[in-house]
Write a protein that holds these residues in place. Structure first.
Motif, short mmCIF file in Angstrom:
data_model
loop_
_atom_site.label_atom_id
_atom_site.label_comp_id
_atom_site.label_asym_id
_atom_site.label_seq_id
_atom_site.Cartn_x
_atom_site.Cartn_y
_atom_site.Cartn_z
N GLN A 1 0.83 -1.21 0.00
CA GLN A 1 0.00 0.00 0.00
C GLN A 1 0.86 1.26 0.00
O GLN A 1 0.53 2.25 -0.67
N TYR A 2 1.97 1.23 0.73
CA TYR A 2 2.87 2.38 0.72
C TYR A 2 3.49 2.56 -0.66
O TYR A 2 3.71 3.69 -1.12
N ARG A 3 3.75 1.45 -1.33
CA ARG A 3 4.29 1.53 -2.69
C ARG A 3 3.27 2.22 -3.61
O ARG A 3 3.63 3.08 -4.43
N LYS A 4 2.00 1.84 -3.47
CA LYS A 4 0.95 2.46 -4.27
C LYS A 4 0.87 3.96 -3.99
O LYS A 4 0.68 4.77 -4.91
N ALA A 5 1.01 4.32 -2.71
CA ALA A 5 0.95 5.73 -2.34
C ALA A 5 2.05 6.53 -3.03
O ALA A 5 1.81 7.63 -3.54
N THR A 6 3.25 5.97 -3.08
CA THR A 6 4.37 6.70 -3.71
C THR A 6 4.25 6.72 -5.22
O THR A 6 4.80 7.61 -5.87
N GLU A 7 3.55 5.75 -5.79
CA GLU A 7 3.29 5.79 -7.23
C GLU A 7 2.33 6.92 -7.57
O GLU A 7 2.47 7.59 -8.59
N VAL A 8 1.36 7.13 -6.68
CA VAL A 8 0.39 8.22 -6.87
C VAL A 8 1.04 9.56 -6.60
O VAL A 8 0.85 10.54 -7.32
N GLN A 9 1.83 9.61 -5.52
CA GLN A 9 2.46 10.87 -5.11
C GLN A 9 3.92 10.59 -4.73
O GLN A 9 4.21 10.18 -3.60
N PRO A 10 4.84 10.79 -5.65
CA PRO A 10 6.25 10.45 -5.41
C PRO A 10 6.91 11.18 -4.24
O PRO A 10 7.94 10.73 -3.74
N ASP A 11 6.32 12.29 -3.80
CA ASP A 11 6.91 13.01 -2.67
C ASP A 11 6.12 12.79 -1.39
O ASP A 11 6.08 13.65 -0.50
N ASP A 12 5.52 11.61 -1.25
CA ASP A 12 4.74 11.28 -0.05
C ASP A 12 5.69 10.79 1.05
O ASP A 12 5.98 9.60 1.15
N ALA A 13 6.15 11.71 1.86
CA ALA A 13 7.11 11.37 2.92
C ALA A 13 6.51 10.39 3.93
O ALA A 13 7.21 9.51 4.44
#
Length: 214
Positions: A151-163
């Protein structure tokens, strides 16, 4: 044209308000609910919180609504949830409402139900990054680390700067004892937002990797 006055809430006893305001103002409904809640009348509190949510689903007090629901019987709870789901289903722009509902459940450690709401938010809006963040954290809190990473991988795919996602990803890798990979994610999070990184675990992983290379 006469000026319309918003009715105020009068309280006659410590148990409940003197009148229930039938208003289309979400804030008034929420304030009414707070009074019922403090008086211990959780059924009326639930109804008023739900009215507020139905008026403005993206800004309702889901946490207090969930707290009130949990103090009621199973049938009442089921009916209230069913009614709200019908309301939310009418408009896809209520995506944030599902996320907020998920957060309220998550805070009470109802992880499975929280994930259902995060998933619904993601289904309604596939690029809604906060849904994946919450989903990942709920899985992490259940020690489902590999699923959380997905799920965190999906989040960074959507928003690459999701700290937040990179930091959570690092925590999940740390829990899986994959320090070398965790370092990379922690550093990514810190690079995006220096206030977001888990510095303690980052340093711990650096020490472990350093010792293993000597």
């Amino acid at each position: 044209m006469t000026n319309q006055r918003i009715p105020t809430l009068a309280v006659s006893t410590p148990r409940k308000p003197e009148v229930v305001i039938h208003s289309n103002d979400a804030q008034i409904q929420s304030q009414t609910a707070d009074i019922f809640y403090e008086a211990g009348d959780y059924f009326e509190a639930m109804k008023s919180y739900q009215r507020a949510i139905e008026i403005d689903p993206n800004s309702g007090n889901y946490e207090k609504w969930v707290e009130s629901l949990e103090k009621l019987d199973k049938n009442t709870k089921h009916k209230a949830i069913e009614n709200l789901e019908k309301r939310l289903a009418s408009k896809p722009e209520y995506v944030h409402a599902y996320f907020s509902w998920g957060l309220a459940l998550h805070s009470r450690k109802n992880y499975a139900e929280a994930i259902e709401k995060y998933q619904k938010a993601a289904e309604l809006k596939s690029d809604y990054v906060r849904a994946y963040d919450g989903w990942g954290l709920a899985l992490y809190d259940q020690t489902k680390y590999l699923e959380a990473i997905e799920q965190y991988r999906k989040a960074t795919e959507v928003q690459p700067d999701d700290a937040f996602a990179y930091n959570g990803w690092g925590d999940a890798l740390y829990a899986e004892q994959k320090c070398a990979e965790a370092i990379e994610k922690y550093q990514k999070a810190i690079g995006i937002d220096p206030n977001s990184g888990n510095y303690e675990r980052w340093v711990e992983c650096l020490d472990k990797v350093d010792k293993n290379t000597k």
